[in-house]
Design a protein around this motif. Structure first.
Motif, PDB file in Angstrom:
ATOM      1  N   LEU A   1       9.198   0.623   5.692  1.00 26.45           N
ATOM      2  CA  LEU A   1       8.157   0.626   6.728  1.00 26.45           C
ATOM      3  C   LEU A   1       8.821   0.487   8.095  1.00 26.45           C
ATOM      4  O   LEU A   1       9.651  -0.412   8.295  1.00 26.45           O
ATOM      5  CB  LEU A   1       7.188  -0.544   6.513  1.00 26.45           C
ATOM      6  CG  LEU A   1       6.592  -0.721   5.106  1.00 26.45           C
ATOM      7  CD1 LEU A   1       5.682  -1.940   5.057  1.00 26.45           C
ATOM      8  CD2 LEU A   1       5.805   0.524   4.689  1.00 26.45           C
TER       9      LEU A   1
ATOM     10  N   GLU B   1       4.564   3.781  11.514  1.00 27.29           N
ATOM     11  CA  GLU B   1       3.395   3.323  12.260  1.00 27.29           C
ATOM     12  C   GLU B   1       2.793   4.487  13.063  1.00 27.29           C
ATOM     13  O   GLU B   1       3.526   5.193  13.758  1.00 27.29           O
ATOM     14  CB  GLU B   1       3.773   2.197  13.228  1.00 27.29           C
ATOM     15  CG  GLU B   1       2.538   1.510  13.742  1.00 27.29           C
ATOM     16  CD  GLU B   1       2.745   0.758  15.035  1.00 27.29           C
ATOM     17  OE1 GLU B   1       3.733   1.014  15.745  1.00 27.29           O
ATOM     18  OE2 GLU B   1       1.884  -0.082  15.339  1.00 27.29           O
TER      19      GLU B   1
ATOM     20  N   LEU C   1       1.190   3.511   8.443  1.00 32.39           N
ATOM     21  CA  LEU C   1       1.121   2.138   7.925  1.00 32.39           C
ATOM     22  C   LEU C   1      -0.272   1.838   7.387  1.00 32.39           C
ATOM     23  O   LEU C   1      -0.438   1.129   6.408  1.00 32.39           O
ATOM     24  CB  LEU C   1       1.446   1.134   9.037  1.00 32.39           C
ATOM     25  CG  LEU C   1       2.910   0.912   9.376  1.00 32.39           C
ATOM     26  CD1 LEU C   1       3.045  -0.253  10.349  1.00 32.39           C
ATOM     27  CD2 LEU C   1       3.726   0.630   8.127  1.00 32.39           C
TER      28      LEU C   1
ATOM     29  N   GLU D   1      -1.305   0.467   3.789  1.00 34.66           N
ATOM     30  CA  GLU D   1      -2.142  -0.713   3.496  1.00 34.66           C
ATOM     31  C   GLU D   1      -3.311  -0.352   2.588  1.00 34.66           C
ATOM     32  O   GLU D   1      -3.707  -1.137   1.737  1.00 34.66           O
ATOM     33  CB  GLU D   1      -2.615  -1.356   4.799  1.00 34.66           C
ATOM     34  CG  GLU D   1      -1.389  -1.846   5.564  1.00 34.66           C
ATOM     35  CD  GLU D   1      -1.631  -2.979   6.537  1.00 34.66           C
ATOM     36  OE1 GLU D   1      -2.758  -3.079   7.037  1.00 34.66           O
ATOM     37  OE2 GLU D   1      -0.666  -3.734   6.796  1.00 34.66           O
TER      38      GLU D   1
ATOM     39  N   LEU E   1      -0.669  -1.090  -0.755  1.00 36.07           N
ATOM     40  CA  LEU E   1      -0.653  -2.564  -0.728  1.00 36.07           C
ATOM     41  C   LEU E   1      -1.409  -3.211  -1.896  1.00 36.07           C
ATOM     42  O   LEU E   1      -0.890  -4.136  -2.528  1.00 36.07           O
ATOM     43  CB  LEU E   1      -1.167  -3.063   0.632  1.00 36.07           C
ATOM     44  CG  LEU E   1      -1.002  -4.552   0.919  1.00 36.07           C
ATOM     45  CD1 LEU E   1       0.445  -4.999   0.793  1.00 36.07           C
ATOM     46  CD2 LEU E   1      -1.517  -4.889   2.318  1.00 36.07           C
TER      47      LEU E   1
ATOM     48  N   LEU F   1      11.442  -3.727   5.695  1.00 38.18           N
ATOM     49  CA  LEU F   1      10.936  -3.562   7.059  1.00 38.18           C
ATOM     50  C   LEU F   1      12.104  -3.135   7.942  1.00 38.18           C
ATOM     51  O   LEU F   1      13.140  -3.802   7.976  1.00 38.18           O
ATOM     52  CB  LEU F   1      10.358  -4.882   7.590  1.00 38.18           C
ATOM     53  CG  LEU F   1       9.165  -5.483   6.857  1.00 38.18           C
ATOM     54  CD1 LEU F   1       8.566  -6.614   7.675  1.00 38.18           C
ATOM     55  CD2 LEU F   1       8.093  -4.443   6.557  1.00 38.18           C
TER      56      LEU F   1
ATOM     57  N   VAL G   1       2.664  -5.614   9.825  1.00 42.08           N
ATOM     58  CA  VAL G   1       2.212  -5.492   8.430  1.00 42.08           C
ATOM     59  C   VAL G   1       1.496  -6.777   8.017  1.00 42.08           C
ATOM     60  O   VAL G   1       1.651  -7.818   8.658  1.00 42.08           O
ATOM     61  CB  VAL G   1       3.391  -5.229   7.459  1.00 42.08           C
ATOM     62  CG1 VAL G   1       4.016  -3.884   7.688  1.00 42.08           C
ATOM     63  CG2 VAL G   1       4.436  -6.325   7.570  1.00 42.08           C
ATOM     64  N   ASP G   2       0.743  -6.659   6.962  1.00 47.58           N
ATOM     65  CA  ASP G   2       0.005  -7.817   6.451  1.00 47.58           C
ATOM     66  C   ASP G   2       0.966  -8.654   5.587  1.00 47.58           C
ATOM     67  O   ASP G   2       0.992  -8.546   4.363  1.00 47.58           O
ATOM     68  CB  ASP G   2      -1.179  -7.269   5.641  1.00 47.58           C
ATOM     69  CG  ASP G   2      -2.051  -8.390   5.085  1.00 47.58           C
ATOM     70  OD1 ASP G   2      -1.665  -9.562   5.236  1.00 47.58           O
ATOM     71  OD2 ASP G   2      -3.091  -8.059   4.495  1.00 47.58           O
TER      72      ASP G   2
END
Ligand code: S6P
Length: 579
Positions: free
Chosen positions: A304, A336, A360, A364, A368, A379, A388-389
Motif C-alpha cells: 500500500l 492512494e 486504497l 478497504e 480488508l 506500507l 489506512v485503517d
C-alpha cells in the motif's frame, strides 16, 4: 544434470554466476547476493564497464540534446517512451513524472508512453501483445499524429520485443520526423535473430539499420551491458532498474541542461542509493522471511502506498505473475487515489475487473474484510500509517511492515510503528543534490531516488518470497509461463538445461506437455509458435512437466501423478538426476 552451453546466449538470458545458489540461501544471504548482482549495474560485468562510463555518458549527452530540441516546442513535438511488460510500465512512470515536471513549470506536457497490451498491461501481464510489430508501429503512428519532431525511445531489455522492432522500423522510414533510440542491455550483435511472425525482419535486422542510422546521428543505441539477471531472464530486476536510471537521467538532463559531469554525478547518486538500500540487510531479510511465510501458508502480500510508491508496489506485484507463475491474488498493490492520480492514457479502467480496482478505498472494501493472520501488509512510506485503517488491520492479526525514509537520521520509533513486525528505514543523505539541482529538480530527483529504493526493496521481497516458496531452482524460475515467443524459447532453453536432451527432443517434450498428449498429432506438431502459446494458456506447470518427460521417459499421465505427489520440482529433478 546437464550443463547448459552459454555460447551465443544473450547476456540478459544468461545465468548469473553470482546467484547460482540463491535458491538455498537464507533470507540474509538472498539480500547479500542481490546486492552483489545489482552492483554490476554500476561497476560492470566481465569486460563491460557498467553505466557510468565514457561511451554511455557520450550517448546520454547526445540523446538528451535531441530531447531538449523537442522540449523547445512541445506543441509540435513529443518524447515517446515505449515498451512491453516492465519496460512499458517504466515508460509510463517516466512520462508521468516528467509531464508533471513540465506542468509545474507552466509548460505543455509532451512526454507520451506506449505499452503493448495498452493500459491493462500496466498492472496485469498481457505478454502476447509484445509479439506484434505491426500493432507496435500502428500504435506509434497514432500517438505521434500531427507532430513534426519526435524522439522515440524504444525500451526492450533483451533487444528482442517485436512490438518495439516494428516501432523502430517505422521511425527509420520516417526520419524527417522521428529520431529512434533503442534502449536495452545486450551487445548489439546479440539482438534476437529469430523470425517474427507476419513480418519480414528479425530484431537483429532492425538493429543493423539502427547502427547505420547512428553513424549519421539519425538514431541511437543505448545498450550498456550490466550482466545477467539474478533470476535468469527476469529483466524486471537489474534491467528494469537500469532502464529507470537511464530514462530519468535522460529526461532530467534534457530539462535542466545538465553537463556530462553532472550526468555522471547523477549515476553516482543512484549507486549510493543502491548501497544505502542494501545496508538494510537485516530488516530486508526479515521482510523476506515474513513474505515467504505468507506465500507458503497460502496467505497474500499487499503493498500500500501513495503516488509513485504505490505504483512501484503495483508494478512489482504484477510482475510476479509471469515471472513466478504466481496467482494474481498472491501479491497485489494499491495506490492512494487509484486512477485519479495515475494520468494514464485510458483513464479509469476499474470496470475491467476486480484486478483493476487499485485504490486504497478498493483495498478497504474488497480486501480488508478478508485479511487474515497469514497475510502480510507492506506500507510504503510512513505517511501511510495515517491513511489506512490500522486498527482493523491489527485486529486481523496479519503481519505488518513499514518502509520509511528518514533523512540522515536513526529512526525514532514512535507509537504507531510498534504495530509493525519490521520497519525498513531507508536512511539516505541527499545533500549532494544541493550542488547540482534547482529546487524543482531536487524535489523530483529525491522522489525518484526514493522510488528506485522502493523498487530495490520490493523486488528483493517478492523474489526472496518466491525463492522461499520453492519456486526457483538454482537461479532459474522453471515454472515459467509459455505466454509469448520469448518465453517459448526460454522454456526450450530451460528444458534443455535440466534434461540435457537434444533440441528436437526438448521441443517434442514441450509439445507433449502443452497438448497433454504422449504423441501430439501432426497438426499440433506443425502448428505455429503462436498456436502453441494459445494452447499453453491455462495449462499448469508446462515446463517442469516437459523437463520430467525429457528426463524420465515417463508418460504424460505418469509425470502428472509424480507431480501431484511431490509438487516441489527440485526434489523430483534430484530424484531423476541424483544431483
Ligand atoms: C520481465 C517481465 C516482462 C518483460 C517484457 C519485455 O521480468 O516479466 O514483462 O518486461 O517481456 O521484455 P523486454 O526485454 O522487451 O524489455
Amino acid at each position: 544434470m546437464a550443463r547448459f552451453v552459454q555460447g551465443g546466449q544473450p547476456v540478459t538470458e544468461q545465468s548469473n554466476e553470482l546467484t547460482t545458489d540463491i535458491d538455498t540461501a537464507s533470507p540474509r544471504g538472498i539480500v547479500k547476493i542481490l546486492h552483489a548482482c545489482d552492483k554490476e549495474i554500476f561497476k560492470g560485468w566481465k569486460d563491460s564497464k557498467g553505466i557510468n562510463n565514457d561511451v554511455i555518458l557520450d550517448k546520454v549527452v547526445k540523446i538528451a540534446l535531441k530531447i531538449k530540441e523537442v522540449l523547445k516546442d512541445p506543441s509540435s513535438g513529443a518524447v515517446v517512451i515505449t515498451g512491453c511488460g516492465t519496460s512499458g510500465r517504466l515508460a509510463f512512470l517516466t512520462a508521468r513524472t516528467f509531464n508533471r515536471y513540465l506542468t509545474s513549470r507552466g509548460k505543455e506536457p509532451c512526454f507520451q508512453y506506449i505499452i503493448s497490451g495498452e493500459d491493462k498491461a500496466l498492472f496485469t501481464s498481457q505478454e502476447l501483445a509484445e509479439d506484434d510489430p505491426i500493432f507496435g508501429a500502428q500504435a506509434l503512428e497514432k500517438t505521434i499524429q500531427g507532430k513534426s519532431k519526435v524522439v522515440v525511445i524504444g525500451v526492450t531489455c533483451g533487444l528482442s520485443a517485436p512490438f518495439v522492432a516494428g516501432q523502430l522500423d517505422y521511425c527509420l522510414s520516417h526520419r524527417d520526423v522521428c529520431t529512434p533510440v533503442l534502449l536495452g542491455f545486450n551487445p548489439s550483435h546479440m539482438a534476437r535473430n529469430i523470425d517474427i511472425q507476419n513480418w519480414n525482419k528479425t530484431f537483429l535486422d532492425v538493429v543493423k539499420q539502427m547502427e547505420k542510422a547512428e553513424k549519421s546521428g539519425a538514431g541511437f543505441i543505448l545498450n550498456p551491458v550490466i550482466g545477467p539477471e539474478p533470476i535468469t531472464g527476469s529483466s524486471r530486476m537489474k534491467s528494469g532498474s537500469t532502464t529507470r536510471i537511464l530514462l530519468e537521467t535522460l529526461s532530467i538532463a534534457a530539462l535542466e541542461d545538465y553537463s556530462r559531469a553532472t550526468i555522471s554525478l547523477l549515476f553516482k547518486m543512484y549507486e549510493d542509493v543502491c548501497t544505502s538500500v542494501y545496508k538494510q540487510t537485516e530488516s530486508m531479510a526479515s521482510v523476506i522471511q515474513l513474505a515467504g511465510e505468507s506465500l507458503r501458508s497460502g496467505g497474500h502480500i499487499y503493498y500500500l502506498g501513495c503516488d509513485g510508491f504505490g505504483l512501484m508496489g503495483m508494478i512489482d506485484a504484477s510482475e510476479c505473475v509471469p515471472t513466478y507463475g504466481a496467482s494474481v491474488d498472491d501479491i497485489r498493490g494499491f495506490v492512494e487515489g487509484g486512477f485519479s492520480v495515475l494520468c494514464n492514457n485510458d483513464g479509469d479502467i476499474s470496470n475491467e475487473g476486480p484486478y483493476y480496482r487499485i485504490s486504497l478505498k478498493d483495498f478497504e472494501k474488497d480486501i480488508l474484510p478478508l485479511i487474515g493472520h497469514n497475510d502480510l501488509i507492506v506500507l510504503i512510506g510512513k505517511e501511510m500509517i495515517n491513511k489506512v485503517d490500522l486498527a482493523s488491520l491489527a485486529s486481523s492479526q496479519c503481519k505488518m511492515v513499514c518502509m520509511c525514509f528518514q533523512p540522515n537520521s536513526t529512526l525514532c520509533v514512535q507509537e504507531p510503528l510498534e504495530n509493525f513486525a519490521v520497519v525498513v528505514d531507508l536512511k539516505h543523505d541527499f545533500s549532494t543534490l544541493d550542488t547540482v539541482a534547482s529546487d524543482l529538480a531536487k524535489v523530483t530527483m529525491i522522489r525518484l531516488l526514493q522510488e528506485i529504493a522502493v523498487k530495490w526493496v520490493l523486488n528483493g521481497v517478492s523474489t526472496g518470497a518466491h525463492i522461499l516458496k520453492g519456486k526457483v531452482l538454482n537461479n532459474m524460475m522453471i515454472d515459467v509461463k509459455v505466454s509469448n515467443n520469448k518465453l517459448f524459447h526460454r522454456a526450450l532453453g530451460i528444458i534443455q538445461k535440466y534434461s540435457g536432451a537434444s533440441d528436437d527432443e526438448c521441443h517434442l517434450c514441450l509439445l507433449k506437455s502443452i497438448y497433454n498428449s504422449d504423441s501430439p498429432s501432426e497438426a499440433q506438431r506443425s502448428a505455429s509458435i503462436e498456436d502453441h502459446i494459445k494452447a499453453a494458456f491455462g495449462v499448469e506447470k508446462v515446463v517442469p512437466k516437459a523437463i520430467l518427460l525429457a528426463l524420465s521417459k515417463s508418460t504424460v499421465d505418469q509425470v502428472r501423478q509424480m507431480m501431484e505427489k511431490q509438487p516441489i520440482v527440485r526434489k523430483l529433478l534430484m530424484r531423476q538426476t541424483q544431483v
